[in-house]
Structures are given as structure tokens and as C-alpha cells.
Design a protein around this motif. Structure first.
Motif, PDB file in Angstrom:
ATOM      1  N   GLU A  85       0.787  -1.107  -0.105  1.00 55.63           N
ATOM      2  CA  GLU A  85       0.124   0.240  -0.004  1.00 55.63           C
ATOM      3  C   GLU A  85       0.851   1.495   0.099  1.00 55.63           C
ATOM      4  O   GLU A  85       0.600   2.336  -0.592  1.00 55.63           O
ATOM      5  CB  GLU A  85      -0.879   0.106   1.259  1.00 55.63           C
ATOM      6  N   SER A  86       2.032   1.185   0.722  1.00 57.04           N
ATOM      7  CA  SER A  86       2.909   2.539   0.653  1.00 57.04           C
ATOM      8  C   SER A  86       3.918   2.344  -0.543  1.00 57.04           C
ATOM      9  O   SER A  86       4.739   3.265  -0.456  1.00 57.04           O
ATOM     10  CB  SER A  86       3.646   2.297   2.203  1.00 57.04           C
ATOM     11  N   GLU A  87       3.691   1.598  -1.554  1.00 52.09           N
ATOM     12  CA  GLU A  87       4.332   1.431  -2.628  1.00 52.09           C
ATOM     13  C   GLU A  87       5.614   1.499  -2.504  1.00 52.09           C
ATOM     14  O   GLU A  87       6.731   1.552  -3.173  1.00 52.09           O
ATOM     15  CB  GLU A  87       3.995   2.650  -3.406  1.00 52.09           C
ATOM     16  N   GLU A  88       6.106   0.530  -1.338  1.00 55.30           N
ATOM     17  CA  GLU A  88       7.284   0.164  -1.141  1.00 55.30           C
ATOM     18  C   GLU A  88       7.973  -0.990  -1.951  1.00 55.30           C
ATOM     19  O   GLU A  88       9.074  -1.491  -1.982  1.00 55.30           O
ATOM     20  CB  GLU A  88       7.770  -0.257   0.485  1.00 55.30           C
ATOM     21  N   ILE A  89       6.832  -1.855  -2.132  1.00 55.65           N
ATOM     22  CA  ILE A  89       6.769  -3.234  -3.019  1.00 55.65           C
ATOM     23  C   ILE A  89       6.182  -3.183  -4.059  1.00 55.65           C
ATOM     24  O   ILE A  89       4.912  -2.917  -4.130  1.00 55.65           O
ATOM     25  CB  ILE A  89       6.633  -4.345  -2.028  1.00 55.65           C
ATOM     26  N   GLU A  90       6.648  -3.468  -5.350  1.00 53.55           N
ATOM     27  CA  GLU A  90       5.782  -3.717  -6.422  1.00 53.55           C
ATOM     28  C   GLU A  90       5.842  -5.616  -6.687  1.00 53.55           C
ATOM     29  O   GLU A  90       6.817  -5.935  -6.647  1.00 53.55           O
ATOM     30  CB  GLU A  90       6.416  -3.330  -7.599  1.00 53.55           C
ATOM     31  N   VAL A  91       4.474  -5.937  -6.921  1.00 45.47           N
ATOM     32  CA  VAL A  91       4.453  -7.544  -7.074  1.00 45.47           C
ATOM     33  C   VAL A  91       3.739  -7.461  -8.566  1.00 45.47           C
ATOM     34  O   VAL A  91       2.901  -6.876  -8.798  1.00 45.47           O
ATOM     35  CB  VAL A  91       3.644  -7.929  -6.106  1.00 45.47           C
ATOM     36  N   ASP A  92       4.355  -8.257  -9.421  1.00 47.30           N
ATOM     37  CA  ASP A  92       3.848  -8.886 -10.515  1.00 47.30           C
ATOM     38  C   ASP A  92       3.948 -10.307 -10.632  1.00 47.30           C
ATOM     39  O   ASP A  92       4.884 -10.898 -10.516  1.00 47.30           O
ATOM     40  CB  ASP A  92       4.923  -8.352 -11.670  1.00 47.30           C
ATOM     41  N   GLY A  93       2.548 -10.757 -10.401  1.00 48.90           N
ATOM     42  CA  GLY A  93       2.468 -12.221 -10.490  1.00 48.90           C
ATOM     43  C   GLY A  93       1.501 -12.788  -9.265  1.00 48.90           C
ATOM     44  O   GLY A  93       0.739 -11.890  -8.824  1.00 48.90           O
ATOM     45  N   SER A  94       1.727 -13.846  -8.824  1.00 48.32           N
ATOM     46  CA  SER A  94       1.074 -14.457  -7.639  1.00 48.32           C
ATOM     47  C   SER A  94       1.197 -13.696  -6.524  1.00 48.32           C
ATOM     48  O   SER A  94       2.169 -13.958  -5.944  1.00 48.32           O
ATOM     49  CB  SER A  94       1.131 -15.768  -7.592  1.00 48.32           C
ATOM     50  N   ILE A  95       0.215 -12.816  -5.860  1.00 49.53           N
ATOM     51  CA  ILE A  95       0.527 -12.057  -4.601  1.00 49.53           C
ATOM     52  C   ILE A  95       0.445 -13.000  -3.523  1.00 49.53           C
ATOM     53  O   ILE A  95       1.289 -12.913  -2.405  1.00 49.53           O
ATOM     54  CB  ILE A  95      -0.520 -10.794  -4.276  1.00 49.53           C
ATOM     55  N   LYS A  96      -0.490 -14.029  -3.546  1.00 49.65           N
ATOM     56  CA  LYS A  96      -0.340 -15.024  -2.499  1.00 49.65           C
ATOM     57  C   LYS A  96       1.108 -15.719  -2.323  1.00 49.65           C
ATOM     58  O   LYS A  96       1.354 -15.938  -1.138  1.00 49.65           O
ATOM     59  CB  LYS A  96      -1.360 -15.984  -3.094  1.00 49.65           C
ATOM     60  N   THR A  97       1.617 -16.239  -3.345  1.00 52.20           N
ATOM     61  CA  THR A  97       2.867 -16.597  -3.134  1.00 52.20           C
ATOM     62  C   THR A  97       3.974 -15.682  -2.702  1.00 52.20           C
ATOM     63  O   THR A  97       4.830 -16.258  -1.770  1.00 52.20           O
ATOM     64  CB  THR A  97       3.329 -17.123  -4.588  1.00 52.20           C
ATOM     65  N   ALA A  98       3.857 -14.452  -3.261  1.00 49.81           N
ATOM     66  CA  ALA A  98       4.764 -13.291  -2.523  1.00 49.81           C
ATOM     67  C   ALA A  98       4.273 -13.114  -1.067  1.00 49.81           C
ATOM     68  O   ALA A  98       5.423 -13.267  -0.294  1.00 49.81           O
ATOM     69  CB  ALA A  98       4.550 -12.240  -3.169  1.00 49.81           C
ATOM     70  N   GLN A  99       3.187 -13.397  -0.761  1.00 49.03           N
ATOM     71  CA  GLN A  99       2.669 -13.212   0.822  1.00 49.03           C
ATOM     72  C   GLN A  99       3.439 -14.398   1.589  1.00 49.03           C
ATOM     73  O   GLN A  99       3.916 -14.157   2.625  1.00 49.03           O
ATOM     74  CB  GLN A  99       1.086 -13.014   0.801  1.00 49.03           C
TER      75      GLN A  99
END
Length: 131
Positions: A85-99
Motif C-alpha cells: 500500500e505504501s508502494e515500497e514493494i511492487e508485485v507482478d504475479g501471484s500475490i499469494k505466493t509473494a505473501q
């Protein structure tokens, strides 16, 4: 050395605490820390995590791009959602896997600040002119 330290720490934590990472099996996660030009690939197989170079250029299930501050925060247990939300991280793909990988980082006893300082020192000394 840097990749191996992260790999050993994560797998030790998984084994000692009997953490089930089966949901990550067969996942490849690319993590890029842009301000120190660090790219790590986490391959999850057979309830283990391997930190690899990805020389075969396989497509990751998820690409995570973040700055070094957010990388440190992940290992200190910061909320993954808050960092997105604070735009410290960009995720491209499975957010569940990243989490799920971020959750493992948060549980790790690894002193990531010490590892980062060693990594950046090695980068600095290898790029500086020698006498």
C-alpha cells in the motif's frame, strides 16, 4: 555466500519449527532490491527453499521489486500489505505466493542487516580500483 546464508537460515527455521511450506512447492520467486542491484531467486521444492541464480532464465511465478528499506522490513516482520500500500514493494504475479514467502522472511532469525552490509561492502570493494 550471501545467497547461501539466506538459504541455510530459511531452511533451518523451516526444519526446527516444522513449518509446512508445501503450498510454495514448485514455485519460483524473483526478488529484486533495486537500490543495491540485488536479485535473488527462491525455488521451493520438496519443502525446502533454494536460493539460486536462475541461469536457465525460467519465468518466476512472481516478481517482487522493492528497495533495501522494504527488504529489511520484511525480515523484521513488517506487514506485506502495508508495504504494498505504501508502494515500497511492487508485485507482478501471484500475490499469494509473494505473501507466503514474506511470511517466512518475517519468521526468520536471520540478521539481514548484517548480510546486506557485507554484500554492499563486497560490491563496493570489488568495484573500486586496486593499487
Amino acid at each position: 555466500m550471501f545467497r547461501l546464508a539466506i538459504e541455510k537460515s530459511l531452511n533451518h527455521m523451516i526444519n526446527v519449527n516444522s513449518i509446512d511450506i508445501e503450498r510454495l512447492d514448485n514455485s519460483l520467486v524473483s526478488l529484486y532490491v533495486d537500490d543495491i542491484d540485488l536479485r535473488l531467486f527462491f525455488l521451493c521444492l520438496n519443502s525446502r527453499i533454494f536460493v539460486i541464480e536462475n541461469s536457465e532464465k525460467k519465468d518466476p511465478n512472481v516478481n517482487i521489486t522493492l528497495n533495501n528499506k522494504a527488504f529489511l522490513y520484511l525480515f523484521k516482520g513488517a506487514s506485506f500489505e502495508d508495504l504494498i500500500e505504501s508502494e515500497e514493494i511492487e508485485v507482478d504475479g501471484s500475490i499469494k505466493t509473494a505473501q507466503q514467502l514474506a511470511d517466512l522472511f518475517a519468521l526468520s532469525p536471520l540478521d539481514i542487516e548484517e548480510l546486506i552490509s557485507q554484500y554492499t561492502y563486497l560490491l563496493y570493494t570489488s568495484s573500486s580500483p586496486r593499487d
